[in-house]
Design a protein around this motif. Structure first.
Motif, mmCIF file in Angstrom:
data_model
loop_
_atom_site.group_PDB
_atom_site.id
_atom_site.type_symbol
_atom_site.label_atom_id
_atom_site.label_comp_id
_atom_site.label_asym_id
_atom_site.label_seq_id
_atom_site.Cartn_x
_atom_site.Cartn_y
_atom_site.Cartn_z
ATOM 1 N N ILE A 182 0.727 -1.228 -0.038
ATOM 2 C CA ILE A 182 0.017 -0.011 0.029
ATOM 3 C C ILE A 182 0.728 1.222 0.010
ATOM 4 N N PRO A 183 1.819 1.547 1.011
ATOM 5 C CA PRO A 183 2.481 2.585 1.030
ATOM 6 C C PRO A 183 3.597 2.600 -0.247
ATOM 7 N N ASP A 184 3.943 1.634 -1.020
ATOM 8 C CA ASP A 184 4.556 1.585 -2.012
ATOM 9 C C ASP A 184 3.857 2.081 -3.249
ATOM 10 N N VAL A 185 2.504 1.801 -3.468
ATOM 11 C CA VAL A 185 1.706 2.206 -4.417
ATOM 12 C C VAL A 185 1.547 3.716 -4.137
ATOM 13 N N LEU A 186 1.313 4.177 -2.733
ATOM 14 C CA LEU A 186 1.204 5.334 -2.693
ATOM 15 C C LEU A 186 2.257 6.380 -2.894
ATOM 16 N N LEU A 187 3.555 5.956 -2.871
ATOM 17 C CA LEU A 187 4.859 6.651 -3.359
ATOM 18 C C LEU A 187 4.597 6.730 -4.727
ATOM 19 N N THR A 188 4.280 5.685 -5.298
ATOM 20 C CA THR A 188 4.212 5.954 -6.830
ATOM 21 C C THR A 188 3.119 6.844 -7.434
ATOM 22 N N LEU A 189 2.081 6.821 -6.599
ATOM 23 C CA LEU A 189 0.820 8.015 -6.961
ATOM 24 C C LEU A 189 1.483 9.350 -6.714
ATOM 25 N N ILE A 190 2.161 9.495 -5.824
ATOM 26 C CA ILE A 190 2.545 10.932 -5.397
ATOM 27 C C ILE A 190 3.720 11.276 -6.451
ATOM 28 N N MET A 191 4.623 10.306 -6.767
ATOM 29 C CA MET A 191 5.614 10.663 -7.816
ATOM 30 C C MET A 191 4.917 10.919 -9.210
ATOM 31 N N MET A 192 4.010 10.202 -9.596
ATOM 32 C CA MET A 192 3.138 10.418 -10.853
ATOM 33 C C MET A 192 2.542 11.773 -11.004
ATOM 34 N N LEU A 193 1.851 12.238 -9.658
ATOM 35 C CA LEU A 193 1.282 13.600 -9.621
ATOM 36 C C LEU A 193 2.402 14.621 -9.977
#
Length: 267
Positions: free
Chosen positions: A151-162
């Motif tokens: 879950i935090p791994d995906v969240l970090l990916t989403l933040i980077m994508m933003l």
């Protein structure tokens, strides 16, 4: 205290309004996409599976034998995260130009249009997790508490994508050819993220370069370790992913806020 409560209430109202707008934009884009496809929502589920099958058939003999008894799952983990990243950031290219009329005629916060594209990509990603969960069950991998780290791994990916998405959305307004260059970049990114090969086959120097210079490879590695291997990923991987996510978001937000008014004025 009263002023603090007013500020908090105002922020909550803004968030609720933004979420409503984002939800409506997501529905609009989904209707646009599905209106031109026969398979509709089903495609979002089976697309990662098709990518996995193709890569396993093409690269299985070359990279799969002797390297992993769960090569298809190894590939699927990579293609699932890669698909989230590329689909979200690619959609952000058209986040401003595709909403030109809204930008000019409404007072909605401009970052909402980028947020909406990332949310749409995340929605599609959730569909792809259905296939991912099926393949995990197929290999009889027992559940582990380390799965929660996905879950935090995906969240970090989403933040980077933003952050990256905001930069791409602004650049695309003044330099439309960025779309073609970005396609080439994502192609290189796929080959440089160890999606269909094991990084331990590379030299130690190449391994370090990939870990330090390619944040997508880092988040994919974290996913493989916490889901497939049921291990706690090395803190260095978390540190690298966090630095890239935070850095991309801060730089992207600053760049977006500085350029957005000029962009709207030119439309």
């Amino acid at each position: 205290m009263g002023k603090t409560q007013q500020i908090i209430r105002r922020r909550v109202d803004e968030l609720q309004q933004n979420m409503f707008v984002i939800h409506q934009l997501v529905i609009r884009d989904k209707k646009r996409n599905l209106s031109s496809t026969f398979m509709g929502e089903l495609w979002e589920v089976i697309n990662p599976l098709i990518n996995m099958v193709v890569m396993v058939l093409v690269f299985g003999k070359m990279f799969g034998d002797g390297s992993s008894s769960r090569f298809p799952l190894y590939v699927l983990t990579g293609t699932t995260i890669y698909g989230l990243f590329t689909s979200g950031t690619t959609m952000c290219l058209n986040a401003l130009m595709g909403n030109k009329n809204f930008l000019i005629k409404t007072q909605i916060k401009k970052n909402v249009y980028v947020d909406q594209k990332i949310l749409l990509a995340f929605r599609n990603f959730l569909f792809s997790l259905m296939i991912y969960a099926f393949v995990i069950a197929l290999y009889r991998i027992r559940p582990s508490v380390t799965w929660l780290l996905f879950i935090p791994d995906v969240l970090l990916t989403l933040i980077m994508m933003l952050g990256i998405g905001k930069i791409l959305a602004v650049i695309n307004v003044t330099f439309a050819d960025i779309t073609y260059f970005y396609k080439i970049f994502t192609l290189f990114l796929m080959y440089g993220s160890a999606i269909f090969y094991r990084v331990d086959r590379l030299s130690p120097i190449m391994q370090k370069c990939m870990t330090i210079l390619n944040p997508l490879y880092t988040v994919i590695s974290i996913s493989r370790e916490c889901v497939m291997e049921r291990m706690y990923p090395n803190w260095k991987l978390w540190a690298i992913a966090s630095v890239y996510a935070g850095g991309c978001y801060v730089v992207g937000t600053i760049f977006f806020n500085r350029k957005i008014e000029d962009i709207v004025a030119k439309m």
